[in-house]
Design a protein around this motif. Structure first.
Motif, PDB file in Angstrom:
ATOM      1  N   GLU A   1       0.830  -1.203   0.000  1.00 17.27           N
ATOM      2  CA  GLU A   1       0.000   0.000   0.000  1.00 17.27           C
ATOM      3  C   GLU A   1       0.866   1.256   0.000  1.00 17.27           C
ATOM      4  O   GLU A   1       0.543   2.257  -0.652  1.00 17.27           O
TER       5      GLU A   1
ATOM      6  N   HIS B   1       1.968   1.919  -3.463  1.00 15.95           N
ATOM      7  CA  HIS B   1       0.904   2.505  -4.288  1.00 15.95           C
ATOM      8  C   HIS B   1       0.766   4.005  -4.021  1.00 15.95           C
ATOM      9  O   HIS B   1       0.599   4.798  -4.961  1.00 15.95           O
ATOM     10  N   VAL B   2       0.822   4.387  -2.753  1.00 18.91           N
ATOM     11  CA  VAL B   2       0.717   5.809  -2.397  1.00 18.91           C
ATOM     12  C   VAL B   2       1.901   6.578  -2.962  1.00 18.91           C
ATOM     13  O   VAL B   2       1.735   7.665  -3.538  1.00 18.91           O
TER      14      VAL B   2
ATOM     15  N   ILE C   1      -5.588   6.226  -7.455  1.00 20.22           N
ATOM     16  CA  ILE C   1      -5.998   6.437  -6.068  1.00 20.22           C
ATOM     17  C   ILE C   1      -7.247   5.624  -5.746  1.00 20.22           C
ATOM     18  O   ILE C   1      -7.849   5.000  -6.617  1.00 20.22           O
ATOM     19  N   GLY C   2      -7.640   5.640  -4.471  1.00 15.66           N
ATOM     20  CA  GLY C   2      -8.828   4.917  -4.044  1.00 15.66           C
ATOM     21  C   GLY C   2     -10.095   5.491  -4.666  1.00 15.66           C
ATOM     22  O   GLY C   2     -10.152   6.660  -5.039  1.00 15.66           O
TER      23      GLY C   2
ATOM     24  N   THR D   1     -12.931   6.579  -0.984  1.00 17.02           N
ATOM     25  CA  THR D   1     -12.326   7.116   0.231  1.00 17.02           C
ATOM     26  C   THR D   1     -12.498   8.631   0.273  1.00 17.02           C
ATOM     27  O   THR D   1     -12.620   9.282  -0.772  1.00 17.02           O
TER      28      THR D   1
ATOM     29  N   CYS E   1      -7.265  10.679  -0.833  1.00 17.36           N
ATOM     30  CA  CYS E   1      -6.751   9.879  -1.946  1.00 17.36           C
ATOM     31  C   CYS E   1      -6.663   8.394  -1.634  1.00 17.36           C
ATOM     32  O   CYS E   1      -6.980   7.550  -2.469  1.00 17.36           O
ATOM     33  N   PHE E   2      -6.252   8.070  -0.405  1.00 18.70           N
ATOM     34  CA  PHE E   2      -6.060   6.668  -0.058  1.00 18.70           C
ATOM     35  C   PHE E   2      -6.637   6.300   1.307  1.00 18.70           C
ATOM     36  O   PHE E   2      -6.184   5.355   1.932  1.00 18.70           O
ATOM     37  N   GLY E   3      -7.610   7.018   1.758  1.00 16.14           N
ATOM     38  CA  GLY E   3      -8.193   6.676   3.048  1.00 16.14           C
ATOM     39  C   GLY E   3      -9.046   7.783   3.585  1.00 16.14           C
ATOM     40  O   GLY E   3      -9.451   8.699   2.844  1.00 16.14           O
TER      41      GLY E   3
END
Length: 209
Positions: free
Chosen positions: A89, A92-93, A145-146, A149, A152-154
């Motif tokens: 993860e 990915h970020v 990105i997500g 969410t 971007c990622f959460g």
């Protein structure tokens, strides 16, 4: 700490956000890029790359290059975290963040645009150049990105968000059509509603024109 910065510098903007999120106090030292202060002998001795930001620690250590400074901040001030714990993860970020930091920004910065103009290109052509690379980069970023969410990622802002928001500042400045990037602008709105992001805005800096 002292942060050598320029109000419109997107790389400096990233660091201002990160320092705010980490709850760190710093002194802002303006370096006017338009006037060429980054090429003065005093500043070159501090940062041979002749750019901003440069972060001078309390013991006199000088850190340069925004992504390296962000790594240092995450390693030495791990809370609140800008990266997830899982190594995949995290990769990915970092990959999404680097789309902005290494694909978009380097071809759009002040020295590149100045060179384009020196080669005979007009202001309109320079703006078209910047917008083309931003649009291509944002398209890739949006796919990385997500999907569901708040950020971007959460559900909390992280590394990708603090790279995205400054680049969107440039996109607004140069008139890029952001209609195709609704998710990105929604994330931007959530970020800028946070005091740490708001305080880092270019217009809120002491050297803002």
């Amino acid at each position: 700490m002292k942060l050598y910065t320029y109000w419109r510098s997107t790389t400096s903007y990233r660091i201002r956000i990160a320092l705010n999120l980490k709850g760190l106090q710093y002194e802002s030292v303006p370096v006017n890029l338009v006037r060429g202060e980054q090429s003065s002998s005093d500043y070159v001795s501090l940062n041979p790359g002749q750019g901003v930001p440069a972060l001078v620690l309390d013991d006199g250590t000088v850190l340069t290059q925004s992504m390296a400074i962000l790594d240092w901040l995450e390693e030495t001030r791990p809370s609140p975290a800008l990266l997830p714990e899982d190594p995949v993860e995290r990769a990915h970020v970092r990959a999404a963040s680097l789309v902005i930091a290494t694909d978009i920004h380097p071809v759009n910065n002040l020295r590149v645009v100045a060179k384009l103009k020196a080669m005979g290109h007009s202001q309109d052509e320079a703006v078209a150049w910047m917008n083309e690379w931003m649009a291509k980069g944002f398209e890739a970023f949006g796919r990385m990105i997500g999907e569901d969410t708040s950020f971007c990622f959460g559900d909390t802002p992280g590394l990708a968000d603090l790279c995205l928001v400054p680049q969107l500042y440039n996109a607004h400045r140069w008139g890029l059509d952001l209609a195709p990037f609704k998710r990105l602008t929604e994330i931007e709105t959530r970020c800028l509603a946070l005091s740490e992001f708001d305080a880092a805005r270019p217009e809120n800096q002491p050297d803002a024109a």
